[in-house]
Write an enzyme that holds these catalytic residues in place. Structure first.
Site, mmCIF file in Angstrom:
data_model
loop_
_atom_site.group_PDB
_atom_site.id
_atom_site.type_symbol
_atom_site.label_atom_id
_atom_site.label_comp_id
_atom_site.label_asym_id
_atom_site.label_seq_id
_atom_site.Cartn_x
_atom_site.Cartn_y
_atom_site.Cartn_z
ATOM 1 N N GLU A 308 0.884 -1.179 0.000
ATOM 2 C CA GLU A 308 0.000 0.000 0.000
ATOM 3 C C GLU A 308 0.918 1.224 0.000
ATOM 4 O O GLU A 308 1.098 1.881 -1.017
ATOM 5 C CB GLU A 308 -0.917 -0.019 1.238
ATOM 6 N N ASP A 387 -12.085 1.782 4.197
ATOM 7 C CA ASP A 387 -12.653 2.508 5.351
ATOM 8 C C ASP A 387 -13.640 3.536 4.801
ATOM 9 O O ASP A 387 -13.341 4.736 4.742
ATOM 10 C CB ASP A 387 -11.528 3.206 6.125
#
Ligand code: HPA
Ligand code: ZN
Length: 449
Positions: A308, A387
């Site tokens: 990431e 999220d």
């Protein structure tokens, strides 16, 4: 049959769809009148004289009386229910401008990368803080905590993964009771269902709760109750993935792991697998090699966030040292040609989160993500929301963002959906059922541009 989709198939304005959908979500949250709501929705769907007039943005005057009554009483109950999100800001329903929007909405989806604590909206955060008497940071020190809208505004400007995590951990501090976790997860399921999710595999961070005095069992009690309701009410199946926080020690991860083991949660299916999240750079996967080895030995599924913010070596070590079966994010795979080809060959699922990657500045824009490259190389990947309350979008928003950036064909989306099913951790019969839903979807939308 999806109740929400039946609403959408009639000619309502976007605003009306939004009002109806959220009112109905609240009816579900209230748990009392879903049967009545369902009946009325079908009646409504059959009302040919329905127009788009809507002076009141919440309640169209053109609504049949029965539904209007239900929605008004839902609204009045919702304003008194601290767990209901209706009162404040709902993330608007997605509507991208591509020709495939309807097809993308209807596409049977699997979500594999969703942190349940990351679905806590600022409005629910403030309400639970008040309800549970949890102090939020002093707003003179951090003005983001002045109001819901100030916090929402702050979420638009994350500078990095760690900057986001700072708010993520503060946010979840308001979750105390099993009911809080149940409401949080149930609200996520309602939204996921309305986005076309059929199967969801959800991360949770037990250490972030046990370290502030919330027992592991409380978290599980709430999450499991929401899972059960979602399956009963929407047919939405789900799995839990226990994530270790990589900024904490391996010993600490092992404590969390052992608690789940001692309760039989892996062997009885309460938890499907393990994952690894939180700050990536400086915390490579091999730190957790022993707990991953124990999980492998016990036949427990394994995944890890890698590539990431961290470079491709994090991906390689997750695969080679922790023996993960999936890679979460994995966008840095493009920097290692050999690794990329291996991931493609081994059909390892990469769980991509486009809007997250933009908000956390891993890429400048969605079009910079390796979606086309993964398709060309045959890398199996799914599209996910990570999220959603922090990154400005749920799963359909992420699908739409990918479509706007890459203009994929219906056949490419079918392939992505099938790969997502194959890479899921549900049993073979569920996979078969999901694959056939995708087949029906493809027949229905064949010929759409
Ligand atoms: N990366 C790492 N840890 C996380 C994330 C993420 O995107 N979301 C929640 N915890
Ligand atoms: Zn994540």
């Amino acid at each position: 049959m999806s109740y929400f989709l039946s609403l959408f198939s009639y000619s309502f304005s976007t605003e009306q769809q939004t009002s109806l959908s959220f009112a109905v979500q609240d009816l579900y949250l209230e748990r009392q009148t879903s049967e009545t709501a369902l009946q009325s929705a079908y009646q409504l769907a059959g009302a040919s004289s329905f127009t788009t007039s809507s002076q009141n943005p919440r309640l169209s005057r053109a609504l049949p009386v029965s539904l209007r009554t239900i929605i008004s009483s839902s609204l009045s109950r919702a304003t008194q229910n601290p767990h209901s999100n209706f009162k404040h800001h709902h993330t608007p329903l997605t509507m991208c401008k591509t020709a495939l929007h309807g097809a993308l909405h209807a596409l049977p989806k699997c979500e594999h990368h969703l942190h349940i604590e990351g679905s806590l909206s600022p409005s629910l955060l403030f309400r639970l803080a008040a309800l549970n008497n949890v102090p939020l940071p002093d707003s003179t020190l951090d003005p983001s905590f002045t109001s819901i809208s100030a916090l929402e505004e702050r979420y638009l400007h994350f500078t990095s993964l760690n900057d986001f995590l700072h708010y993520y951990f503060i946010g979840m501090s308001v979750l105390l009771t099993a009911g809080d976790f149940e409401s949080l997860a149930y609200e996520y399921f309602v939204r996921a269902h309305s986005d076309g999710v059929q199967h969801a595999e959800i991360f949770f961070d037990p250490q972030a709760h046990t370290h502030r005095g919330v027992p592991y069992k409380t978290v599980l009690e709430g999450l499991s109750a929401a899972q059960k309701r979602a399956e009963e009410e929407f047919g939405l199946t789900s799995k839990l993935i226990l994530c270790f926080l990589r900024h904490m020690s391996e010993t600490d991860a092992d404590v969390a792991y052992q608690e789940a083991v001692s309760l039989g949660h892996f062997s009885n299916g309460t938890i499907a697998g393990i994952g690894l999240d939180s700050s990536e750079v400086g915390f490579p996967p091999e730190i957790f090699r022993e707990v991953y080895a124990a999980a492998k030995e016990a036949g427990i599924k394994r995944t890890a966030h890698a590539g990431e913010e961290g470079d491709s070596s994090y991906i390689q070590k997750a695969l080679d040292i922790c023996h993960t079966e999936r890679i979460d994010h994995g966008i840095r795979l493009v920097d290692d040609e050999v690794l990329l080809k291996r991931v493609a060959r081994e059909k390892t699922l990469v769980t991509m989160c486009p809007l997250s990657n933009v908000r956390l500045r891993c890429v400048g824009k969605v079009a910079d993500l390796p979606v086309r490259r993964f398709l060309d190389e045959g890398v199996r990947f799914s599209i996910n929301s990570d999220d959603p309350a922090y990154f400005g979008g749920y799963i359909l928003d992420n699908y739409c963002a990918v479509q706007e950036a890459f203009g994929l064909t219906l056949a490419e989306w079918k392939g992505i959906a099938e790969g997502a099913i194959e890479g899921s951790w549900c049993d073979e019969s569920r996979k078969k059922a999901l694959l056939s839903k995708v087949g029906e979807w493809a027949e229905k939308y064949e010929g759409v541009a």
